[in-house]
Design a protein around this motif. Structure first.
Motif, PDB file in Angstrom:
ATOM      1  N   HIS A 166      -5.683  31.517  31.349  1.00 31.04           N
ATOM      2  CA  HIS A 166      -4.760  30.511  31.274  1.00 31.04           C
ATOM      3  C   HIS A 166      -4.242  29.912  32.429  1.00 31.04           C
ATOM      4  O   HIS A 166      -3.300  29.153  32.706  1.00 31.04           O
ATOM      5  CB  HIS A 166      -3.742  30.554  30.190  1.00 31.04           C
ATOM      6  CG  HIS A 166      -4.128  30.765  28.807  1.00 31.04           C
ATOM      7  ND1 HIS A 166      -4.874  31.790  28.132  1.00 31.04           N
ATOM      8  CD2 HIS A 166      -3.888  29.700  27.823  1.00 31.04           C
ATOM      9  CE1 HIS A 166      -4.926  31.401  26.952  1.00 31.04           C
ATOM     10  NE2 HIS A 166      -4.616  30.189  26.688  1.00 31.04           N
ATOM     11  N   ASP A 167      -4.678  30.452  33.628  1.00 27.04           N
ATOM     12  CA  ASP A 167      -4.595  29.833  34.962  1.00 27.04           C
ATOM     13  C   ASP A 167      -5.466  28.891  35.399  1.00 27.04           C
ATOM     14  O   ASP A 167      -6.725  29.282  35.505  1.00 27.04           O
ATOM     15  CB  ASP A 167      -4.366  31.037  36.238  1.00 27.04           C
ATOM     16  CG  ASP A 167      -3.092  31.877  35.851  1.00 27.04           C
ATOM     17  OD1 ASP A 167      -2.131  31.469  35.508  1.00 27.04           O
ATOM     18  OD2 ASP A 167      -3.468  32.924  35.901  1.00 27.04           O
ATOM     19  N   ARG A 185      -9.806  23.928  22.727  1.00 31.19           N
ATOM     20  CA  ARG A 185      -9.672  23.007  21.805  1.00 31.19           C
ATOM     21  C   ARG A 185     -10.430  21.474  21.758  1.00 31.19           C
ATOM     22  O   ARG A 185     -10.611  20.866  20.964  1.00 31.19           O
ATOM     23  CB  ARG A 185      -8.220  22.180  21.988  1.00 31.19           C
ATOM     24  CG  ARG A 185      -7.089  23.484  21.772  1.00 31.19           C
ATOM     25  CD  ARG A 185      -5.689  22.730  21.963  1.00 31.19           C
ATOM     26  NE  ARG A 185      -4.731  23.839  21.681  1.00 31.19           N
ATOM     27  CZ  ARG A 185      -3.350  23.883  22.124  1.00 31.19           C
ATOM     28  NH1 ARG A 185      -2.997  22.734  22.512  1.00 31.19           N
ATOM     29  NH2 ARG A 185      -2.529  24.673  21.891  1.00 31.19           N
ATOM     30  N   ARG A 240      -0.474  26.888  35.644  1.00 34.22           N
ATOM     31  CA  ARG A 240      -0.368  27.866  34.232  1.00 34.22           C
ATOM     32  C   ARG A 240      -0.656  26.950  33.255  1.00 34.22           C
ATOM     33  O   ARG A 240       0.060  25.930  33.259  1.00 34.22           O
ATOM     34  CB  ARG A 240       0.964  28.415  34.171  1.00 34.22           C
ATOM     35  CG  ARG A 240       1.048  29.592  32.811  1.00 34.22           C
ATOM     36  CD  ARG A 240       0.240  30.861  33.438  1.00 34.22           C
ATOM     37  NE  ARG A 240       0.413  31.727  32.253  1.00 34.22           N
ATOM     38  CZ  ARG A 240      -0.688  32.277  31.932  1.00 34.22           C
ATOM     39  NH1 ARG A 240      -1.765  32.513  32.455  1.00 34.22           N
ATOM     40  NH2 ARG A 240      -0.426  33.292  30.621  1.00 34.22           N
ATOM     41  N   THR A 241      -1.578  26.854  32.190  1.00 32.34           N
ATOM     42  CA  THR A 241      -1.813  25.861  31.219  1.00 32.34           C
ATOM     43  C   THR A 241      -1.498  26.964  29.861  1.00 32.34           C
ATOM     44  O   THR A 241      -1.377  28.134  29.718  1.00 32.34           O
ATOM     45  CB  THR A 241      -3.295  25.567  31.276  1.00 32.34           C
ATOM     46  OG1 THR A 241      -4.192  26.765  31.084  1.00 32.34           O
ATOM     47  CG2 THR A 241      -3.423  24.990  32.428  1.00 32.34           C
ATOM     48  N   ARG A 242      -1.431  26.041  28.850  1.00 32.82           N
ATOM     49  CA  ARG A 242      -1.094  26.658  27.504  1.00 32.82           C
ATOM     50  C   ARG A 242      -2.355  27.025  26.624  1.00 32.82           C
ATOM     51  O   ARG A 242      -2.277  27.483  25.733  1.00 32.82           O
ATOM     52  CB  ARG A 242      -0.286  25.721  26.640  1.00 32.82           C
ATOM     53  CG  ARG A 242       0.967  25.314  27.042  1.00 32.82           C
ATOM     54  CD  ARG A 242       1.687  24.418  26.097  1.00 32.82           C
ATOM     55  NE  ARG A 242       3.436  24.058  26.772  1.00 32.82           N
ATOM     56  CZ  ARG A 242       3.980  23.089  26.375  1.00 32.82           C
ATOM     57  NH1 ARG A 242       3.567  22.341  25.393  1.00 32.82           N
ATOM     58  NH2 ARG A 242       5.001  23.092  27.150  1.00 32.82           N
ATOM     59  N   VAL A 243      -3.495  26.307  27.154  1.00 33.30           N
ATOM     60  CA  VAL A 243      -4.847  26.715  26.791  1.00 33.30           C
ATOM     61  C   VAL A 243      -5.623  27.295  27.828  1.00 33.30           C
ATOM     62  O   VAL A 243      -5.606  27.258  29.047  1.00 33.30           O
ATOM     63  CB  VAL A 243      -5.455  25.188  26.068  1.00 33.30           C
ATOM     64  CG1 VAL A 243      -4.620  24.580  25.097  1.00 33.30           C
ATOM     65  CG2 VAL A 243      -5.755  24.208  27.167  1.00 33.30           C
ATOM     66  N   ASP A 277     -11.572  22.725  27.278  1.00 33.30           N
ATOM     67  CA  ASP A 277     -11.043  23.783  26.935  1.00 33.30           C
ATOM     68  C   ASP A 277     -11.164  24.154  25.507  1.00 33.30           C
ATOM     69  O   ASP A 277     -12.105  23.674  24.943  1.00 33.30           O
ATOM     70  CB  ASP A 277      -9.503  23.159  27.052  1.00 33.30           C
ATOM     71  CG  ASP A 277      -8.957  22.382  26.240  1.00 33.30           C
ATOM     72  OD1 ASP A 277      -9.676  22.031  25.153  1.00 33.30           O
ATOM     73  OD2 ASP A 277      -7.955  21.593  26.287  1.00 33.30           O
ATOM     74  N   TRP A 333     -10.788  27.829  34.923  1.00 33.51           N
ATOM     75  CA  TRP A 333      -9.666  28.653  34.433  1.00 33.51           C
ATOM     76  C   TRP A 333     -10.293  30.143  35.121  1.00 33.51           C
ATOM     77  O   TRP A 333     -11.136  30.356  35.358  1.00 33.51           O
ATOM     78  CB  TRP A 333      -9.684  28.516  33.054  1.00 33.51           C
ATOM     79  CG  TRP A 333      -8.855  27.645  32.584  1.00 33.51           C
ATOM     80  CD1 TRP A 333      -7.536  27.495  32.332  1.00 33.51           C
ATOM     81  CD2 TRP A 333      -9.246  26.249  31.796  1.00 33.51           C
ATOM     82  NE1 TRP A 333      -7.201  26.405  31.550  1.00 33.51           N
ATOM     83  CE2 TRP A 333      -8.194  25.716  31.431  1.00 33.51           C
ATOM     84  CE3 TRP A 333     -10.611  25.458  31.730  1.00 33.51           C
ATOM     85  CZ2 TRP A 333      -8.208  24.399  30.850  1.00 33.51           C
ATOM     86  CZ3 TRP A 333     -10.746  24.509  31.073  1.00 33.51           C
ATOM     87  CH2 TRP A 333      -9.586  23.935  30.823  1.00 33.51           C
TER      88      TRP A 333
END
Length: 100
Positions: free
Chosen positions: A74-75, A33, A88-91, A31, A68
């Protein structure tokens, strides 16, 4: 990397104890991060760059691969035994050319 292209000097970066007959890690992505998302027992494992197990996104079937997508990336799409899941993701993904 050796002159013939093979790898050398490898070391274990992360291991999850108790994997057993439930399955083994497969299909992974990084991801934005630097965390690794990898299919494993019970769903998608999330592991930090420091090899800390951050958690599991539970999937009701054996997960095989992930990627993704969506308008804002962000899916998280997960292929499993007989279904495809969207979470659904925050990153979003690490934006390398083959992902975008």
């Amino acid at each position: 990397v050796r002159p013939d292209g093979s790898l050398e000097g490898g070391e274990v970066w992360f291991t999850e104890e108790g994997v057993g007959p439930e399955g083994v890690p497969d299909g992974m992505k990084c991801d934005e991060r630097g965390n690794i998302w990898v299919c494993g027992p019970r769903g998608i494992w999330i592991v930090s760059p420091e090899a800390e197990h951050l958690g599991v996104v539970e999937i009701p079937e054996t997960a095989a691969n992930l990627t993704w997508g969506g308008d804002d990336w962000h899916d998280l799409f997960v292929t499993a035994t007989s279904s495809v899941y969207r979470v659904r993701t925050r990153v979003g993904p690490n934006r390398v050319p083959h992902v975008i």
